[in-house]
Scaffold this motif. Sequence first.
Motif, PDB file in Angstrom:
ATOM      1  N   GLU A   9       0.831  -1.204   0.000  1.00 24.60           N
ATOM      2  CA  GLU A   9       0.000   0.000   0.000  1.00 24.60           C
ATOM      3  C   GLU A   9       0.861   1.248   0.000  1.00 24.60           C
ATOM      4  OE1 GLU A   9      -1.527   0.643   4.380  1.00 24.60           O
ATOM      5  OE2 GLU A   9      -1.847  -1.454   3.789  1.00 24.60           O
ATOM      6  N   ASP A  10       0.206   2.380  -0.196  1.00 28.17           N
ATOM      7  CA  ASP A  10       0.899   3.659  -0.315  1.00 28.17           C
ATOM      8  C   ASP A  10       1.770   3.941   0.909  1.00 28.17           C
ATOM      9  OD1 ASP A  10       1.540   6.116  -1.492  1.00 28.17           O
ATOM     10  OD2 ASP A  10      -0.126   7.150  -0.502  1.00 28.17           O
ATOM     11  N   ASN A  11       2.984   4.401   0.644  1.00 29.71           N
ATOM     12  CA  ASN A  11       3.955   4.792   1.676  1.00 29.71           C
ATOM     13  C   ASN A  11       4.530   3.622   2.478  1.00 29.71           C
ATOM     14  OD1 ASN A  11       4.080   7.589   1.182  1.00 29.71           O
ATOM     15  ND2 ASN A  11       2.126   7.860   2.247  1.00 29.71           N
ATOM     16  N   GLN A  12       4.185   2.411   2.087  1.00 27.54           N
ATOM     17  CA  GLN A  12       4.730   1.246   2.788  1.00 27.54           C
ATOM     18  C   GLN A  12       6.201   1.065   2.436  1.00 27.54           C
ATOM     19  OE1 GLN A  12       2.485  -2.383   2.206  1.00 27.54           O
ATOM     20  NE2 GLN A  12       4.216  -3.687   2.751  1.00 27.54           N
ATOM     21  N   LEU A  13       6.985   0.628   3.416  1.00 23.79           N
ATOM     22  CA  LEU A  13       8.349   0.181   3.158  1.00 23.79           C
ATOM     23  C   LEU A  13       8.317  -1.337   3.028  1.00 23.79           C
ATOM     24  CD1 LEU A  13      10.600   2.308   5.543  1.00 23.79           C
ATOM     25  CD2 LEU A  13      10.172   2.633   3.111  1.00 23.79           C
ATOM     26  N   TRP A  14       8.692  -1.818   1.864  1.00 19.90           N
ATOM     27  CA  TRP A  14       8.736  -3.266   1.612  1.00 19.90           C
ATOM     28  C   TRP A  14      10.191  -3.691   1.613  1.00 19.90           C
ATOM     29  CZ3 TRP A  14      10.821  -6.086  -2.571  1.00 19.90           C
ATOM     30  CH2 TRP A  14      10.487  -7.449  -2.589  1.00 19.90           C
ATOM     31  N   LYS A  15      10.524  -4.633   2.480  1.00 23.01           N
ATOM     32  CA  LYS A  15      11.925  -5.054   2.606  1.00 23.01           C
ATOM     33  C   LYS A  15      12.002  -6.574   2.631  1.00 23.01           C
ATOM     34  CE  LYS A  15      16.155  -4.291   5.264  1.00 23.01           C
ATOM     35  NZ  LYS A  15      16.781  -3.599   6.397  1.00 23.01           N
ATOM     36  N   ARG A  16      12.783  -7.133   1.696  1.00 19.97           N
ATOM     37  CA  ARG A  16      13.064  -8.563   1.662  1.00 19.97           C
ATOM     38  C   ARG A  16      14.521  -8.742   1.257  1.00 19.97           C
ATOM     39  NH1 ARG A  16       8.732  -8.113   3.366  1.00 19.97           N
ATOM     40  NH2 ARG A  16       6.844  -9.348   3.049  1.00 19.97           N
ATOM     41  N   ASP A  17      15.219  -9.623   1.942  1.00 22.78           N
ATOM     42  CA  ASP A  17      16.639  -9.833   1.663  1.00 22.78           C
ATOM     43  C   ASP A  17      17.339  -8.469   1.704  1.00 22.78           C
ATOM     44  OD1 ASP A  17      16.042 -12.568   1.308  1.00 22.78           O
ATOM     45  OD2 ASP A  17      15.478 -12.197  -0.769  1.00 22.78           O
ATOM     46  N   ASN A  18      18.084  -8.112   0.671  1.00 23.55           N
ATOM     47  CA  ASN A  18      18.748  -6.801   0.654  1.00 23.55           C
ATOM     48  C   ASN A  18      17.995  -5.762  -0.164  1.00 23.55           C
ATOM     49  OD1 ASN A  18      20.859  -7.508   2.308  1.00 23.55           O
ATOM     50  ND2 ASN A  18      22.167  -8.206   0.650  1.00 23.55           N
ATOM     51  N   PHE A  19      16.769  -6.080  -0.545  1.00 27.19           N
ATOM     52  CA  PHE A  19      15.967  -5.128  -1.320  1.00 27.19           C
ATOM     53  C   PHE A  19      15.072  -4.330  -0.367  1.00 27.19           C
ATOM     54  CE2 PHE A  19      16.580  -8.893  -4.100  1.00 27.19           C
ATOM     55  CZ  PHE A  19      17.367  -8.291  -5.065  1.00 27.19           C
ATOM     56  N   GLU A  20      15.193  -3.013  -0.441  1.00 20.46           N
ATOM     57  CA  GLU A  20      14.377  -2.136   0.413  1.00 20.46           C
ATOM     58  C   GLU A  20      13.750  -1.056  -0.456  1.00 20.46           C
ATOM     59  OE1 GLU A  20      14.603   0.038   4.778  1.00 20.46           O
ATOM     60  OE2 GLU A  20      16.448  -0.624   3.789  1.00 20.46           O
ATOM     61  N   VAL A  21      12.426  -1.019  -0.441  1.00 15.16           N
ATOM     62  CA  VAL A  21      11.679  -0.205  -1.402  1.00 15.16           C
ATOM     63  C   VAL A  21      10.584   0.577  -0.686  1.00 15.16           C
ATOM     64  CG1 VAL A  21      10.280  -0.286  -3.503  1.00 15.16           C
ATOM     65  CG2 VAL A  21      12.007  -2.040  -3.117  1.00 15.16           C
ATOM     66  N   LYS A  22      10.400   1.816  -1.099  1.00 16.76           N
ATOM     67  CA  LYS A  22       9.214   2.559  -0.674  1.00 16.76           C
ATOM     68  C   LYS A  22       8.175   2.474  -1.785  1.00 16.76           C
ATOM     69  CE  LYS A  22       7.428   6.881   1.141  1.00 16.76           C
ATOM     70  NZ  LYS A  22       7.701   8.285   1.524  1.00 16.76           N
ATOM     71  N   ILE A  23       6.941   2.158  -1.400  1.00 11.74           N
ATOM     72  CA  ILE A  23       5.827   2.086  -2.343  1.00 11.74           C
ATOM     73  C   ILE A  23       5.143   3.444  -2.381  1.00 11.74           C
ATOM     74  CG2 ILE A  23       3.660   0.916  -2.910  1.00 11.74           C
ATOM     75  CD1 ILE A  23       6.194  -0.927  -2.828  1.00 11.74           C
ATOM     76  N   ILE A  24       4.966   3.988  -3.580  1.00 14.17           N
ATOM     77  CA  ILE A  24       4.261   5.268  -3.736  1.00 14.17           C
ATOM     78  C   ILE A  24       3.095   5.058  -4.691  1.00 14.17           C
ATOM     79  CG2 ILE A  24       4.460   7.708  -4.344  1.00 14.17           C
ATOM     80  CD1 ILE A  24       7.501   7.467  -3.934  1.00 14.17           C
ATOM     81  N   HIS A  25       1.890   5.327  -4.210  1.00 10.05           N
ATOM     82  CA  HIS A  25       0.681   5.180  -5.026  1.00 10.05           C
ATOM     83  C   HIS A  25       0.556   6.400  -5.933  1.00 10.05           C
ATOM     84  CE1 HIS A  25      -3.974   5.043  -5.249  1.00 10.05           C
ATOM     85  NE2 HIS A  25      -3.462   4.289  -6.206  1.00 10.05           N
ATOM     86  N   ILE A  26       0.567   6.155  -7.242  1.00  8.46           N
ATOM     87  CA  ILE A  26       0.546   7.262  -8.214  1.00  8.46           C
ATOM     88  C   ILE A  26      -0.551   7.005  -9.263  1.00  8.46           C
ATOM     89  CG2 ILE A  26       2.864   8.216  -7.941  1.00  8.46           C
ATOM     90  CD1 ILE A  26       3.836   6.267 -10.114  1.00  8.46           C
TER      91      ILE A  26
END
Length: 239
Positions: free
Chosen positions: A92-109
């Motif tokens: 969802e919007d503004n969520q930080l998704w982190k798995r293994d060494n991947f770290e991502v911010k989700i932005i709903h656009i």
Amino acid sequence: MRVEIIPCLQDNYSYLIINENNNDACVVDPSEAKPIIDFIKKNNINLKYILNTHHHFDHIGGNKELKKKYNATVVGFKNDAQRIPEIDVLVEDNQLWKRDNFEVKIIHIPGHTTGHICFYFFNEKLLFSGDTLFSLGCGKIFEGTYEDMFESLNKIKKLPEDIYIYCGHEYTLQNSKFCIEQDPDNLDLQNKIAKIIKDIKNNIPTVPSTLKDEKECNVFLRAKNVESFSKLRDLKDNF
């Protein structure tokens, strides 16, 4: 991390984000499976995650085959759970998704579609914008409103200017023709067009762009309000 650009279909780009320590990877918007499988085989990549910006077929066409072959996890927007095949993780919007060494911010656009998101790898300064922001353009408004798209682009404009933007299609040359018609005296744009023409002549992708470039050259990001943005979008639709 390194990014590999995988041309798919006629003018789509899919992207592999590869952890160089162990060759684990995410793929963004696999339009089709074969080009991605070919690259993975040749380079001994471990595909772990499939990240979808939106549900259009030219962005999710490879989901089923890649998930089956590599047991990869499919990540997409929670409101598109019924429209993204094989989805496993709902973000969802503004969520930080982190798995293994991947770290991502989700932005709903939203705008292009109601469930469109981008994946912002903030540590690496990488933004995967799908069909919302193109180099020198923006996506057509299919499901949202002009206000939705204008606000979505403004969300992106607030990010750091030195981020690299990886968009969903090789539309840059055609977009540049529209931009220069609207903004003929823009020297930054003139210089960017010269580079675009050179890259295409040498069969080099015109992506990524930087947000700084887009803010200087992309007429849709330079629009001051919804009214002027709407006029530009209408003109581009008929360009």
